[in-house]
Design a protein around this motif. Structure first.
Motif, PDB file in Angstrom:
ATOM      1  N   GLY A 129       0.797  -1.217   0.000  1.00 17.68           N
ATOM      2  CA  GLY A 129       0.000   0.000   0.000  1.00 17.68           C
ATOM      3  C   GLY A 129       0.830   1.267   0.000  1.00 17.68           C
ATOM      4  O   GLY A 129       0.276   2.370  -0.011  1.00 17.68           O
ATOM      5  N   GLY A 130       2.166   1.116   0.021  1.00 19.38           N
ATOM      6  CA  GLY A 130       3.058   2.243  -0.198  1.00 19.38           C
ATOM      7  C   GLY A 130       3.390   3.096   1.004  1.00 19.38           C
ATOM      8  O   GLY A 130       4.220   3.996   0.903  1.00 19.38           O
ATOM      9  N   GLY A 131       2.753   2.837   2.145  1.00 16.08           N
ATOM     10  CA  GLY A 131       2.942   3.689   3.305  1.00 16.08           C
ATOM     11  C   GLY A 131       4.023   3.193   4.255  1.00 16.08           C
ATOM     12  O   GLY A 131       4.913   2.426   3.867  1.00 16.08           O
ATOM     13  N   PRO A 132       3.940   3.599   5.522  1.00 16.34           N
ATOM     14  CA  PRO A 132       4.946   3.217   6.519  1.00 16.34           C
ATOM     15  C   PRO A 132       4.678   1.829   7.102  1.00 16.34           C
ATOM     16  O   PRO A 132       3.821   1.084   6.618  1.00 16.34           O
ATOM     17  CB  PRO A 132       4.793   4.308   7.584  1.00 16.34           C
ATOM     18  CG  PRO A 132       3.337   4.684   7.501  1.00 16.34           C
ATOM     19  CD  PRO A 132       2.957   4.558   6.048  1.00 16.34           C
ATOM     20  N   GLY A 133       5.413   1.482   8.162  1.00 15.42           N
ATOM     21  CA  GLY A 133       5.171   0.239   8.881  1.00 15.42           C
ATOM     22  C   GLY A 133       5.544  -0.991   8.080  1.00 15.42           C
ATOM     23  O   GLY A 133       6.606  -1.063   7.457  1.00 15.42           O
ATOM     24  N   ILE A 134       4.660  -1.978   8.089  1.00 13.51           N
ATOM     25  CA  ILE A 134       4.909  -3.232   7.370  1.00 13.51           C
ATOM     26  C   ILE A 134       5.090  -2.972   5.885  1.00 13.51           C
ATOM     27  O   ILE A 134       5.909  -3.625   5.210  1.00 13.51           O
ATOM     28  CB  ILE A 134       3.754  -4.220   7.611  1.00 13.51           C
ATOM     29  CG1 ILE A 134       3.707  -4.658   9.084  1.00 13.51           C
ATOM     30  CG2 ILE A 134       3.882  -5.435   6.696  1.00 13.51           C
ATOM     31  CD1 ILE A 134       4.925  -5.427   9.558  1.00 13.51           C
ATOM     32  N   MET A 135       4.354  -2.003   5.357  1.00 10.77           N
ATOM     33  CA  MET A 135       4.498  -1.670   3.933  1.00 10.77           C
ATOM     34  C   MET A 135       5.915  -1.203   3.641  1.00 10.77           C
ATOM     35  O   MET A 135       6.553  -1.648   2.675  1.00 10.77           O
ATOM     36  CB  MET A 135       3.475  -0.600   3.544  1.00 10.77           C
ATOM     37  CG  MET A 135       2.035  -1.058   3.670  1.00 10.77           C
ATOM     38  SD  MET A 135       0.829   0.274   3.393  1.00 10.77           S
ATOM     39  CE  MET A 135       0.881   1.124   4.995  1.00 10.77           C
ATOM     40  N   GLU A 136       6.423  -0.315   4.468  1.00  9.07           N
ATOM     41  CA  GLU A 136       7.800   0.155   4.309  1.00  9.07           C
ATOM     42  C   GLU A 136       8.779  -1.006   4.407  1.00  9.07           C
ATOM     43  O   GLU A 136       9.731  -1.107   3.615  1.00  9.07           O
ATOM     44  CB  GLU A 136       8.114   1.186   5.387  1.00  9.07           C
ATOM     45  CG  GLU A 136       9.566   1.648   5.388  1.00  9.07           C
ATOM     46  CD  GLU A 136       9.884   2.516   6.590  1.00  9.07           C
ATOM     47  OE1 GLU A 136       9.405   3.660   6.637  1.00  9.07           O
ATOM     48  OE2 GLU A 136      10.607   2.029   7.497  1.00  9.07           O
TER      49      GLU A 136
END
Length: 297
Positions: A129-136
């Motif tokens: 999804g392109g965002g922070p956290g697990i996506m990052e």
């Protein structure tokens, strides 16, 4: 008789109606143009992905609030008050999922075919999804493998910022959730889901519903963090009470480690295009088109 000075046509040139349609923002944002905007959101990402030869993806979902170990440790040191410290301690513990997602994405990128060793076509490219956290974490792991990865961002009232590890040319932003969901699903060869909140559950159960209802072909699905998922969702109770079929429990597997996750995906049908011992370095980008791997019907 021809006048010495031509009539002034500046009002006509400055009229909004004189703008080309693509230059007229007010026109493009009319309610009646929603279908055209929807189509443009589809095509912009579609054409960019084709230019990069992205034939299939492995989608990684998970919480935007899970930090890496260093960030979680800093937050704990800065926490004041019992409740803030309790939450910071939990987030430090959850930073293990960040590292797992990072290692898993690196593994998939090296073994799955994202490095384009098959005529420039890329398979099992990490998409988030392109965002922070697990996506990052997932975009970061792919980047560390030298592979491209995709970030499908969404415009929100509290603006979501892209993380720094998705490939810039494959970092997209959507207005419509539906189109973003479509792009996340349509090339997916597999789905890996880490602990998360409403957004993670939304994406997980949407894919499960599409597969369960045969609106999408079956794809291997892994849930990372056995203990967390068993506490968060009582899947067995859903089957016991007849809310889902017993067979629906076999639509996914729970795992804990990156290697476990990869082995589950392969055992359940994911094709590995690059054997581990032969994983090459990423070649220069080649702008050639790939056939779309649309699975939705």
């Amino acid at each position: 008789m021809t006048p010495a000075t031509p009539p002034d046509a500046s009002a006509q040139r400055n009229s909004r109606s004189y703008l080309l349609p693509v230059e007229d923002r007010d026109f493009l944002l009319r309610d009646e143009m929603r279908a055209a905007r929807f189509g443009m959101e589809y095509l912009k990402a579609e054409l960019a992905l084709r230019d990069w030869g992205v034939r299939s993806t492995v989608v990684v979902f998970g919480s935007a609030r899970v930090a890496d170990r260093e960030g979680a440790a800093r937050a704990l040191r800065a926490a004041r008050g019992a409740e803030a410290k309790r939450l910071a301690e939990r987030r430090l513990a959850f930073s293990a999922h960040y590292e797992t997602a990072r290692a898993f994405a690196r593994l998939v990128s090296l073994r799955g075919g994202a490095l384009a060793n098959d005529g420039g076509l890329r398979d099992n490219v990490i998409a988030t999804g392109g965002g922070p956290g697990i996506m990052e974490a997932a975009n970061r792991g792919a980047s560390e493998a030298g592979a491209p990865s995709i970030g499908f961002n969404i415009t929100l009232p509290h603006e979501q910022a892209p993380n720094a590890f998705s490939t810039p040319a494959l970092t997209f932003r959507f207005h419509y959730f539906a189109m973003r969901k479509m792009h996340l699903a349509m090339r997916a060869n597999a789905l890996a889901v880490f602990p998360g909140g409403f957004g993670t559950f939304d994406e997980l159960f949407e894919i499960l519903t599409l597969v369960q209802s045969a609106k999408a072909r079956p794809v291997p699905i892994v849930l990372f963090g056995r203990d967390w998922w068993r506490e968060a969702v009582n899947f067995e109770a859903l089957a016991r009470d007849g809310m889902i079929a017993e067979a629906d429990l076999r639509l996914f597997e729970m795992v804990d480690t990156p290697e476990e996750g990869w082995e589950s995906l392969v055992r359940r049908g994911l094709k590995a295009h690059t054997p581990p011992a032969e994983a090459p370095r990423a070649p220069a980008r080649r702008a050639r088109k790939a056939p779309s791997g649309v699975t939705l019907r």
